[in-house]
Design an enzyme around this catalytic site. Structure first.
Site, PDB file in Angstrom:
ATOM      1  CD  GLN A 104      45.410  -8.967 -27.904  1.00 13.74           C
ATOM      2  OE1 GLN A 104      44.491  -9.044 -27.080  1.00 13.74           O
ATOM      3  NE2 GLN A 104      45.766  -9.988 -28.661  1.00 13.74           N
ATOM      4  CG  HIS A 122      46.501  -4.172 -24.346  1.00 16.87           C
ATOM      5  ND1 HIS A 122      46.336  -5.536 -24.310  1.00 16.87           N
ATOM      6  CD2 HIS A 122      45.308  -3.668 -24.741  1.00 16.87           C
ATOM      7  CE1 HIS A 122      45.100  -5.843 -24.649  1.00 16.87           C
ATOM      8  NE2 HIS A 122      44.458  -4.728 -24.923  1.00 16.87           N
ATOM      9  CB  CYS A 151      57.847  12.588 -10.880  1.00 10.05           C
ATOM     10  SG  CYS A 151      58.419  13.916 -11.953  1.00 10.05           S
ATOM     11  CB  CYS A 153      57.344  17.313 -10.109  1.00  5.68           C
ATOM     12  SG  CYS A 153      55.998  16.129 -10.395  1.00  5.68           S
TER      13      CYS A 153
HETATM   14  N1  APR Z   1      53.020 -19.825 -30.742  1.00  2.00           N
HETATM   15  C1  APR Z   1      51.695 -19.690 -31.018  1.00  2.00           C
HETATM   16  N2  APR Z   1      50.742 -19.527 -30.063  1.00  2.00           N
HETATM   17  C2  APR Z   1      51.172 -19.511 -28.779  1.00  2.00           C
HETATM   18  C3  APR Z   1      52.525 -19.656 -28.410  1.00  2.00           C
HETATM   19  C4  APR Z   1      53.467 -19.819 -29.453  1.00  2.00           C
HETATM   20  N3  APR Z   1      54.782 -19.960 -29.224  1.00  2.00           N
HETATM   21  N4  APR Z   1      52.609 -19.586 -27.049  1.00  2.00           N
HETATM   22  C5  APR Z   1      51.346 -19.415 -26.591  1.00  2.00           C
HETATM   23  N5  APR Z   1      50.487 -19.381 -27.630  1.00  2.00           N
HETATM   24  C6  APR Z   1      49.045 -19.125 -27.619  1.00  2.00           C
HETATM   25  C7  APR Z   1      48.296 -19.808 -26.495  1.00  2.00           C
HETATM   26  O1  APR Z   1      47.798 -21.043 -26.954  1.00  2.00           O
HETATM   27  C8  APR Z   1      47.172 -18.813 -26.216  1.00  2.00           C
HETATM   28  O2  APR Z   1      46.001 -19.137 -26.946  1.00  2.00           O
HETATM   29  O3  APR Z   1      48.923 -17.743 -27.407  1.00  2.00           O
HETATM   30  C9  APR Z   1      47.702 -17.478 -26.750  1.00  2.00           C
HETATM   31  C10 APR Z   1      47.979 -16.478 -25.639  1.00  2.00           C
HETATM   32  O4  APR Z   1      46.732 -16.102 -25.101  1.00  2.00           O
HETATM   33  P1  APR Z   1      46.688 -15.208 -23.780  1.00  2.00           P
HETATM   34  O5  APR Z   1      47.618 -15.774 -22.773  1.00  2.00           O
HETATM   35  O6  APR Z   1      45.238 -15.011 -23.445  1.00  2.00           O
HETATM   36  O7  APR Z   1      47.333 -13.807 -24.248  1.00  2.00           O
HETATM   37  P2  APR Z   1      46.612 -12.669 -25.086  1.00  2.00           P
HETATM   38  O8  APR Z   1      45.634 -13.230 -26.062  1.00  2.00           O
HETATM   39  O9  APR Z   1      47.672 -11.802 -25.617  1.00  2.00           O
HETATM   40  O10 APR Z   1      45.822 -11.864 -23.926  1.00  2.00           O
HETATM   41  C11 APR Z   1      45.231 -10.666 -24.325  1.00  2.00           C
HETATM   42  O11 APR Z   1      44.801 -10.194 -21.998  1.00  2.00           O
HETATM   43  O12 APR Z   1      45.263  -9.839 -19.763  1.00  2.00           O
HETATM   44  C12 APR Z   1      45.184  -9.267 -20.993  1.00  2.00           C
HETATM   45  O13 APR Z   1      46.355  -7.310 -21.449  1.00  2.00           O
HETATM   46  C13 APR Z   1      46.503  -8.695 -21.406  1.00  2.00           C
HETATM   47  O14 APR Z   1      47.226  -8.246 -23.660  1.00  2.00           O
HETATM   48  C14 APR Z   1      46.721  -9.260 -22.799  1.00  2.00           C
HETATM   49  C15 APR Z   1      45.318  -9.680 -23.201  1.00  2.00           C
END
Ligand code: APR
Length: 241
Positions: A104, A122, A151, A153
């Site tokens: 993502q 994404h 751009c 253009c």
């Molecule tokens: N190792 C393991 N887990 C981790 C670490 C790490 N070093 N650092 C953070 N985390 C975990 C956190 O506990 C959290 O549950 O990763 C997760 C990140 O979650 P989000 O911040 O919600 O990110 P994500 O799940 O990728 O969000 C999905 O939301 O806003 C949109 O487009 C955006 O792609 C993103 C999507």
């Protein structure tokens, strides 16, 4: 970290040669890119509007200059480098064990680490296109532009990133679903699994080796065949070194 669980993960990785990885922002926090929903994540910092509003299609269309101010400040991390998680996943692919990384994230770090089959649900900050003539621009052009990037253009340049209210690329999602449906072992890491449709993809997995490696607990913990709470770079280093 739970030694017994790490041993199971190590054995499963050794046994399987059709592994797929599904990850999120938590895979890049060890590369100093903040995630979104951890306490220090992007969505818990103070802005005039919620970041999910700023990173939406309608905000981009109506307030493009403000969108780019936030986007260039908070979504582009030019100096970030791959961490152990990215590097080990690339090594597993090179060894013929891992068939695809489904991410993502939009930071391009999996490819920088050497992964070749990376499905970016994404999009990526590294790709930017003119809305009028579709000419490609790299991330440096965006970083060095003042205000809204334009751009040659005269058209407005848009990042190849899926904003809220926009749909995912069906070619990418079809490939992601194919890999999840056909893999022996699905490792899900560094994602809160709260954003759909991406989070729903893991429902396509029908095997008995669903592994979850995440710092915080998620709604899917109970469904995992193996659930490890910890930093994914450290966990993968423990079992794959
Ligand atoms: N190792 C393991 N887990 C981790 C670490 C790490 N070093 N650092 C953070 N985390 C975990 C956190 O506990 C959290 O549950 O990763 C997760 C990140 O979650 P989000 O911040 O919600 O990110 P994500 O799940 O990728 O969000 C999905 O939301 O806003 C949109 O487009 C955006 O792609 C993103 C999507």
């Amino acid at each position: 970290m739970d030694k017994e669980k790490l041993l199971i993960l190590k054995n499963w990785i050794e046994e399987c040669d059709n592994i797929v990885f599904f990850g999120g922002a938590g895979v890049s926090t060890e590369s100093n890119i903040p995630d979104f929903r951890s306490t220090d994540g992007l969505y818990n910092q103070k802005y005039d509007y919620p970041p999910e509003t700023i990173l939406s299609h309608s905000f981009y269309m109506k307030r493009t200059e403000e969108f780019y101010r936030f986007y260039k400040d908070k979504m582009i991390y030019k100096n970030a480098v791959p961490n152990n998680a990215h590097k080990i996943l690339a090594r597993l692919e090179k060894a013929g064990k891992l068939k695809a990384v489904i991410t993502q994230n939009i930071d391009g770090l999996h490819q920088m680490a050497g992964s070749r089959n990376v499905l970016e649900l994404h999009g990526s900050v590294l790709r930017n296109y003119c809305e009028k003539c579709r000419k490609f621009y790299d991330v440096d052009y965006i970083i060095n532009s003042v205000g809204v990037p334009v751009c040659q253009c005269g058209g407005r340049i848009k990042p190849d990133v899926v904003l809220y209210e926009e749909s995912l690329n069906t070619e990418i999602t079809d490939k992601a679903i194919y890999h999840i449906q056909s893999c022996e072992m699905l490792i899900v890491g560094g994602t809160s699994l709260t954003v759909y449709p991406a989070a729903g993809f893991i429902d396509y997995y029908k095997g008995n080796k669903l592994v979850l490696i995440n710092k915080d607990s998620t709604a899917v913990d109970g469904r995992a065949n193996l659930c490890i709470h910890g930093k994914i770079g450290e966990v993968l280093k423990e079992v794959c070194q």
